[in-house]
Structures are given as C-alpha cells and as structure tokens.
Write a protein that holds these residues in place. Structure first.
Motif, mmCIF file in Angstrom:
data_model
loop_
_atom_site.group_PDB
_atom_site.id
_atom_site.type_symbol
_atom_site.label_atom_id
_atom_site.label_comp_id
_atom_site.label_asym_id
_atom_site.label_seq_id
_atom_site.Cartn_x
_atom_site.Cartn_y
_atom_site.Cartn_z
ATOM 1 N N PRO A 191 0.833 -1.207 0.000
ATOM 2 C CA PRO A 191 0.000 0.000 0.000
ATOM 3 C C PRO A 191 0.865 1.253 0.000
ATOM 4 N N GLY A 192 0.476 2.220 -0.791
ATOM 5 C CA GLY A 192 1.186 3.489 -0.836
ATOM 6 C C GLY A 192 2.356 3.524 -1.787
ATOM 7 N N ALA A 193 2.679 2.390 -2.427
ATOM 8 C CA ALA A 193 3.827 2.331 -3.332
ATOM 9 C C ALA A 193 3.372 1.875 -4.708
ATOM 10 N N PRO A 194 3.381 2.749 -5.708
ATOM 11 C CA PRO A 194 2.989 2.326 -7.053
ATOM 12 C C PRO A 194 3.885 1.200 -7.551
ATOM 13 N N ALA A 195 3.338 0.343 -8.392
ATOM 14 C CA ALA A 195 4.070 -0.811 -8.910
ATOM 15 C C ALA A 195 4.258 -0.678 -10.411
ATOM 16 N N VAL A 196 5.418 -1.116 -10.882
ATOM 17 C CA VAL A 196 5.739 -1.094 -12.309
ATOM 18 C C VAL A 196 6.209 -2.486 -12.690
ATOM 19 N N SER A 197 5.651 -3.025 -13.774
ATOM 20 C CA SER A 197 6.008 -4.390 -14.168
ATOM 21 C C SER A 197 6.478 -4.451 -15.604
ATOM 22 N N ALA A 198 7.415 -5.368 -15.841
ATOM 23 C CA ALA A 198 7.823 -5.721 -17.194
ATOM 24 C C ALA A 198 6.678 -6.423 -17.903
ATOM 25 N N ARG A 199 6.851 -6.675 -19.183
ATOM 26 C CA ARG A 199 5.880 -7.478 -19.928
ATOM 27 C C ARG A 199 5.888 -8.887 -19.343
ATOM 28 N N LEU A 219 -0.913 -0.123 -10.890
ATOM 29 C CA LEU A 219 0.056 -0.991 -11.562
ATOM 30 C C LEU A 219 0.292 -0.452 -12.964
ATOM 31 N N THR A 220 1.536 -0.115 -13.265
ATOM 32 C CA THR A 220 1.926 0.325 -14.603
ATOM 33 C C THR A 220 2.592 -0.858 -15.290
ATOM 34 N N LEU A 221 1.931 -1.421 -16.290
ATOM 35 C CA LEU A 221 2.320 -2.692 -16.891
ATOM 36 C C LEU A 221 2.826 -2.492 -18.317
ATOM 37 N N MET A 222 4.025 -3.021 -18.591
ATOM 38 C CA MET A 222 4.583 -2.943 -19.938
ATOM 39 C C MET A 222 3.706 -3.740 -20.909
ATOM 40 N N GLY A 223 3.450 -3.156 -22.060
ATOM 41 C CA GLY A 223 2.584 -3.779 -23.040
ATOM 42 C C GLY A 223 1.138 -3.327 -22.936
#
Length: 283
Positions: A191-199, A219-223
C-alpha cells in the motif's frame, strides 16, 4: 592480508554456521533481528524494491546509473556477488569497504545473539544498517528469493515496487506453477507504493493486477500502460503521456531494451524531478 579483511572473512564464516538446519522461508527471524538493531529498514532513503526472475540485475544497474547521472547518491543491495562479498553493498555510489563491512557484521552478529538465522537474512540486515547510517538520496534493493518472505521484504513502505519478468524458478520454495511463483514475487507490492512491471505472461498479469488492487495502488504494466523497443539503434519508451527517445543500452542483447525501458518507467513513476530525460539518456 590486513586484519580488517581477516575479521570480515571470519565473520562471514561464523554467520554461515548460524544457518537453520532446514530452509524455512519466514520473516520472523529477520523481524526479530531488525528490531534488535532499531529497525534500520525503516530509516532508509526512498526505496525502489525490485523482484522478478529474469533481468533483475540489469534493471537495478540501469536504475542506479540513471539516478547517479542525475547527481543522486544511491545505495544498492544486490546478490549474489561475483568475486567479493562487498559487491553486494554499494553505499552512496561506492562499494562498502572491507573495514566498514567487518564493523557492521560484528554489530549485527552481536545483536543476533547466536540465534538461528540464514546467511542472506543476517547480511541483508547488515546492508540495511549500513544504508541507514549513510546519507543518500535513493536506495535500490534487489529481492533475493521470491518476494513475500524474502528477507528484503521487511521494507514496509517502498517508494516504487518493480517486477521484472517472472518465470519458473526456485520451484521447491515458490511453487510449481507460474501463477504460484507470481504470487510470491508480487508480495513486494505494498500500500502506498505504485508498482511497475515488465511485460509478463497473461496469467501473471492477472496475479499482479490482483496484488495491486488489494494494496490499493496503481500498476503500470509494460505492453498495456507503456512499452519499450529498439528503433534505429535507439531505445524508445512510450508512456501514456510522452515518448522518450534515448540511447541504446550498453549491455548487449535485445532483451536489454525491455530491461532498460522497465527502469525508465520505474523512475518516471518515482517522479523525482532531478532524474530528467537527459539524465536517463546519460545513464
């Protein structure tokens, strides 16, 4: 060989002997030790926490070089090392010295008071102590194994959680399916921490989306939300609101464009105004 190097080597050997007889993935030992050390994991600069199966090390390297190109002083914790243990701990841009490491290990060993603990757990605690005592602008922490019960996951409030590509690994500890392993890796999403993911594979996307929804974070998701690719020998990173045209990564391999793009997206989500597009290009 100097005395402090002998002390450092001897301490590492003593710490290996404290390893539990059976591998038991748990945060209980780590929490106990951190509490005895006044919880250094809660006194770190903003943390970018990186999990995944493939590309973690490269992503961490890109993150560090881009942040340092912006003039930031950066702590980094990685594993394993290639030649010397000190490679695992970078303090404000410089590898920890053998003497400093020996001192921190001695204090952490005393705080542990002979209790059973894994080598990775106690050396992770040592890294956190060194980080907490050394001023820096940013801290990049690579997960050792899995995520949910990894020793690094005592970090309660990262600034950004980053998930590199997930594949089948350490099945004896993390599960037999890609979905089970993804659940473990997604354990760093807080909670409180944005997430970024590879494809990721489609089934992994769903796991990460669920973890982000449960944590109440984006969640910021590649693709889907951004992408990265090679074009005319350059790295192009397309975000929802901008297109970055950057030099190609120096590390060889087509997959490095995706790893570098993941690092770029993570820094954009971090939103530190000092890390601008020019610094990313230099990094």
């Amino acid at each position: 060989m100097t005395d402090h190097l002998r002390a450092h080597d001897a301490a590492l050997e003593r710490l290996r002997a404290l390893h539990p007889l059976k591998i038991d993935l748990s945060l209980d030992r780590m929490r106990r030790l951190c509490a005895a050390l006044d919880n250094p994991q809660d006194r770190l600069p903003p943390v970018i926490h990186v999990a995944g199966t493939n590309g973690k090390g490269s992503t961490v390297a890109y993150l560090r070089h881009m942040a340092e190109a912006a003039g930031l002083e950066v702590h980094v914790f990685t594993s394993p090392h290639l030649v010397r243990f000190v490679e695992r701990i970078r303090l404000a841009g410089t590898l920890i010295t053998e003497a400093h490491l020996a001192d921190v290990l001695e204090r952490v060993e005393a705080a542990n008071a002979g209790e059973a603990i894994t080598f990775f757990e106690i050396t992770t605690a040592a890294a956190f102590v060194a980080f907490a005592e050394t001023p820096a602008d940013l801290c990049i922490v690579e997960v050792g194994l899995g995520g949910v019960l990894d020793a690094t996951n005592v970090i309660a409030q990262p600034a950004v959680s980053v998930i590199a590509p997930i594949d089948l690994d350490h099945r004896e500890f993390l599960g037999d399916t890609i979905e089970q392993i993804a659940v473990e890796k997604a354990g760093i999403i807080k909670p409180g921490a944005p997430a970024v993911s590879a494809r990721q594979q489609d089934s992994v996307d769903g796991v990460l989306e669920t973890a982000a929804a449960l944590a109440g974070v984006e969640l910021t998701l590649m693709g889907r939300d951004f992408d990265a690719w090679e074009e005319r020998g350059r790295l192009l990173v397309q975000m929802q609101d901008r297109l970055l045209d950057l030099p190609a990564p120096a590390l060889p391999g087509e997959h490095q464009f995706a790893n570098a793009g993941l690092a770029v997206a993570a820094l954009l989500v971090l939103d530190d105004p000092r890390i601008d597009e020019a610094a990313m290009g230099r990094g």
